[in-house]
Scaffold this motif. Structure first.
Motif, short mmCIF file in Angstrom:
data_model
loop_
_atom_site.label_atom_id
_atom_site.label_comp_id
_atom_site.label_asym_id
_atom_site.label_seq_id
_atom_site.Cartn_x
_atom_site.Cartn_y
_atom_site.Cartn_z
N LEU A 331 0.71 -1.35 -0.03
CA LEU A 331 -0.03 0.18 -0.18
C LEU A 331 0.79 1.21 -0.02
CD1 LEU A 331 -2.98 0.80 0.09
CD2 LEU A 331 -3.01 0.87 2.53
N GLY A 332 2.12 1.03 0.30
CA GLY A 332 2.77 2.49 0.59
C GLY A 332 2.99 3.36 -0.55
N PRO A 333 3.47 2.71 -1.85
CA PRO A 333 3.25 3.73 -2.98
C PRO A 333 2.04 4.56 -3.24
CG PRO A 333 4.29 1.45 -3.41
CD PRO A 333 3.60 1.38 -2.15
N VAL A 334 0.78 3.70 -3.06
CA VAL A 334 -0.41 4.28 -3.15
C VAL A 334 -0.64 5.39 -2.25
CG1 VAL A 334 -3.22 3.98 -3.01
CG2 VAL A 334 -1.24 2.12 -4.17
N VAL A 335 -0.15 5.18 -0.82
CA VAL A 335 -0.47 6.36 0.13
C VAL A 335 0.67 7.41 -0.01
CG1 VAL A 335 -0.10 6.84 2.53
CG2 VAL A 335 -1.23 4.62 1.71
N ALA A 336 1.79 7.07 -0.66
CA ALA A 336 2.57 8.34 -0.93
C ALA A 336 2.11 9.08 -2.15
CB ALA A 336 4.16 7.55 -1.33
N ALA A 337 1.37 8.56 -3.10
CA ALA A 337 0.77 9.28 -4.06
C ALA A 337 -0.08 10.35 -3.66
CB ALA A 337 0.40 8.47 -5.22
N ARG A 338 -1.00 9.99 -2.57
CA ARG A 338 -2.10 10.71 -2.24
C ARG A 338 -2.07 10.97 -0.60
NH1 ARG A 338 -6.47 11.80 -5.36
NH2 ARG A 338 -6.58 10.78 -7.60
N PRO A 339 -1.04 11.92 -0.16
CA PRO A 339 -1.02 12.07 1.22
C PRO A 339 -2.05 12.92 1.59
CG PRO A 339 0.40 13.49 0.10
CD PRO A 339 0.05 12.53 -1.06
N GLY A 340 -2.50 12.77 3.05
CA GLY A 340 -3.63 13.55 3.48
C GLY A 340 -5.10 12.89 3.13
N LEU A 341 -5.03 11.69 2.69
CA LEU A 341 -6.34 11.46 2.25
C LEU A 341 -7.07 10.92 3.48
CD1 LEU A 341 -7.91 10.98 -0.59
CD2 LEU A 341 -7.07 8.57 -0.40
N ARG A 342 -8.21 11.54 3.80
CA ARG A 342 -9.05 11.22 5.18
C ARG A 342 -10.11 10.59 4.77
NH1 ARG A 342 -7.60 15.75 9.50
NH2 ARG A 342 -5.59 16.08 8.78
N LEU A 343 -10.83 9.84 5.94
CA LEU A 343 -12.06 9.22 5.82
C LEU A 343 -13.41 9.99 5.95
CD1 LEU A 343 -13.03 6.23 5.97
CD2 LEU A 343 -13.00 6.35 8.36
N PRO A 344 -14.01 10.27 4.92
CA PRO A 344 -15.45 10.95 4.98
C PRO A 344 -16.27 10.21 6.18
CG PRO A 344 -14.88 10.31 2.76
CD PRO A 344 -13.88 9.51 3.73
N GLY A 345 -16.85 11.34 6.80
CA GLY A 345 -17.87 10.83 7.90
C GLY A 345 -19.12 10.81 7.44
N CYS A 346 -20.18 11.70 8.17
CA CYS A 346 -21.53 12.02 7.91
C CYS A 346 -21.86 12.95 8.68
CB CYS A 346 -22.38 10.62 8.05
SG CYS A 346 -22.94 10.28 9.81
N ALA A 347 -22.89 13.88 7.92
CA ALA A 347 -23.58 14.92 8.97
C ALA A 347 -24.94 14.28 9.36
CB ALA A 347 -23.74 16.20 7.83
N ASP A 348 -25.41 13.36 8.78
CA ASP A 348 -26.84 12.96 9.30
C ASP A 348 -26.78 11.37 9.37
OD1 ASP A 348 -29.29 11.90 9.54
OD2 ASP A 348 -30.28 13.69 8.50
N PRO A 349 -26.53 10.85 10.56
CA PRO A 349 -26.49 9.23 10.59
C PRO A 349 -27.33 8.55 9.95
CG PRO A 349 -25.80 10.35 12.88
CD PRO A 349 -26.50 11.38 11.90
N GLY A 350 -28.79 8.94 10.17
CA GLY A 350 -30.05 8.36 9.65
C GLY A 350 -29.81 8.25 7.91
N GLU A 351 -29.57 9.49 7.54
CA GLU A 351 -29.32 9.52 6.12
C GLU A 351 -28.41 8.51 5.54
OE1 GLU A 351 -27.10 12.68 3.21
OE2 GLU A 351 -28.39 13.90 4.74
N LEU A 352 -27.15 8.76 6.21
CA LEU A 352 -26.16 7.75 5.58
C LEU A 352 -26.65 6.30 5.66
CD1 LEU A 352 -23.25 6.16 5.87
CD2 LEU A 352 -23.33 8.27 4.40
N ALA A 353 -27.23 5.96 6.74
CA ALA A 353 -27.60 4.68 7.20
C ALA A 353 -28.89 4.09 5.70
CB ALA A 353 -28.35 4.31 8.39
N ILE A 354 -29.35 5.11 5.50
CA ILE A 354 -30.53 4.70 4.36
C ILE A 354 -29.66 4.59 3.04
CG2 ILE A 354 -32.54 5.59 3.15
CD1 ILE A 354 -33.23 4.27 5.68
#
Length: 504
Positions: A331-354
């Motif tokens: 995975l190292g080369p893939v991570v090095a190509a895109r530093p700072g790539l974060r994990l999107p969360g959600c603003a509305d838990p019910g909406e994301l669950a649906i």
């Protein structure tokens, strides 16, 4: 999970576990329990202070007994003598002990500790609920009820671990909200006080003086915010690195018409908040994100800020995560190509669950079309539409009665509407997983998506053939990515074709 997080915080924390010698002047620093509540050793903390390392902002706070001021570890002020230093895990703990915020580095504006986002125990859940404003809305009794503990037990545990009880933590939150409102525009002081959650003008004035050593009008004069009628503008801080355009583009590519819109690198969406509706607009800034909020009720400012922070994963220690994943040969080369790539969360838990349920075995464009139909038919129109943002996502009680909806969607909406299933900031993730598994027809893919984006679990390996193919292409071993497999999934989705067009 906590031990694994401590073990993977990156090279800057390599000193954890070593104690300074008795002759080391750093041992004269005032500590609780010898270490910073078991999180960071004193020699590591001082190394962070000496290097002005901004990655530690929010992890702990530095108080100086000779000045009565507390700062970020990265504060550019002259390095204090070790014997004059006290370290605290929260700003509230520093305030409880009589210290006021530094007006140079503004420690209350630092990113939050990533520990509170990843811990699943009582303390982590309590800290997330307090940040979301539960104490202001429901009191300490409401907080304790949501956590399933007595008020006394919650207070005792919080004081023991973070140095302040729920009321003190909520007071700090109110002071931060008041500062943001004062700096954002010329609102009358009385409106700022009650919008921030204070019970009286006197309490508001006293708190501002104690926390910031100035009056509300003096704090307003120090602000740099801009003001538009009906708009509150705040800066959302984060620890670098962060690929802000990639995050906003990710959300924009999955935007549902009516509740979300993305154009020219700017992302907007509607929010259903405790006291009313709101619309937030997020755009890149210089080392921060600019967040413009149009709120029906200003009391929702703190809740809106916290939801934006969770949506964008702003409190993550991304440098440590990238360093850990980048050390993997596959995975190292893939991570090095895109530093700072974060994990999107959600603003509305019910909406994301649906969304997760509707996206099972469905192309992304098809899923968004079905969601747009739900919004148009069952969503509540905004009193004041903002451009393409015209509705709120439908309420779960409404979706539970939609005859055309699938059985899984109705059962999920029914459980959320009846609060037999909670997906809020203080839910127990292990209990939630068991409840989701108990819903007939709920897929493992949807459950994994909910765990990753709603609950913020950093260690989810998405099931399915596309992920297995991506892992095979990298000749990687996913178990080596623990406890950050959710972040590894973000990199895999950018290796087309990997995700089969489904939403993740």
């Amino acid at each position: 999970m906590r031990d694994s997080l401590v073990a993977t915080r990156g090279p800057a924390l390599a000193g954890i576990g070593r104690r300074p010698s008795a002759s080391d002047p750093r041992r004269s620093c005032s500590w609780l329990h010898g270490t910073l509540y078991g999180v960071i050793e004193d020699e590591v903390a001082f190394a962070a202070m000496e290097s002005r390392d901004p990655r530690f902002d929010g992890w702990f706070y530095v108080a100086v007994t000779t000045t009565g001021i507390y700062c970020r570890p990265s504060c550019p002020a002259v390095m204090p003598k070790p014997q004059n230093v006290r370290l605290f895990p929260t700003a509230a703990a520093a305030q409880v002990n009589g210290f006021r915020a530094c007006r140079r580095c503004r420690p209350d504006a630092a990113p939050g500790s990533p520990e509170w986002n990843t811990r699943t125990d009582l303390i982590g859940r309590a800290m997330r609920l307090i940040a979301d404003g539960v104490v202001d809305r429901e009191g300490v009794a409401g907080l304790a009820a949501r956590l399933g503990y007595s008020q006394r037990q919650v207070h005792r545990r919080l004081v023991a671990e973070v140095g302040a009880g729920p009321q003190a933590l909520a007071r700090t939150q109110r002071a931060q909200t008041a500062r943001m409102l004062l700096e954002a525009g010329p609102l009358p002081v009385s409106e700022v006080a009650f919008a921030a959650g204070f019970a009286s003008i006197r309490q508001f004035n006293d708190t501002i003086r104690q926390v910031y050593a100035t009056t509300p009008s003096g704090l307003r004069g120090a602000g740099k915010g801009t003001h538009l009628p009906g708009v509150t503008t705040v800066r959302l801080a984060y620890r670098p690195p962060m690929d802000v355009p990639a995050m906003l583009a990710y959300l924009g590519a999955r935007a549902v018409p009516g509740i979300e819109h993305h154009d020219d690198g700017v992302y907007s969406r509607s929010l259903s908040l405790p006291h009313g509706a709101g619309v937030v607009t997020l755009r890149p800034g210089a080392g921060h994100l600019v967040c413009e909020m149009r709120l029906e009720d200003l009391r929702d400012l703190a809740a809106a800020v916290q939801r934006c922070r969770r949506l964008l994963d702003l409190d993550a220690d991304q440098q440590a995560i990238d360093a850990f994943l980048g050390a993997d040969p596959g995975l190292g080369p893939v991570v090095a190509a895109r530093p700072g790539l974060r994990l999107p969360g959600c603003a509305d838990p019910g909406e994301l669950a649906i969304r997760a349920v509707l996206s099972r075995r469905t192309r992304a464009a098809t899923a968004r079309g079905r969601l747009a139909d739900l919004v148009r038919t069952y969503g509540r129109p905004l009193a004041t539409p903002f451009g393409e943002i015209t509705h709120l996502f439908p309420d779960m009680s409404v979706l539970a009665e939609v005859a055309s909806a699938g059985r899984v969607q109705r059962e999920l909406a029914r459980a959320l509407a009846g609060e037999t299933l909670r997906l809020d900031a203080g839910c127990d993730p292990y209990r939630v997983r068991e409840q989701l598994l108990a819903i007939p027809g709920m897929s493992r893919w949807a459950i994994s998506c909910i765990r990753m984006r709603v609950l913020g679990d950093p260690d989810v390996l998405m099931p399915g053939l596309p992920v297995r193919r991506a892992v095979h292409r990298l000749a990687a071993h996913p178990d080596r990515w623990r406890p950050w497999r959710s972040y590894a999934m973000r990199h895999l989705t950018l290796m087309p074709p990997t995700c089969g067009g489904r939403e993740t």
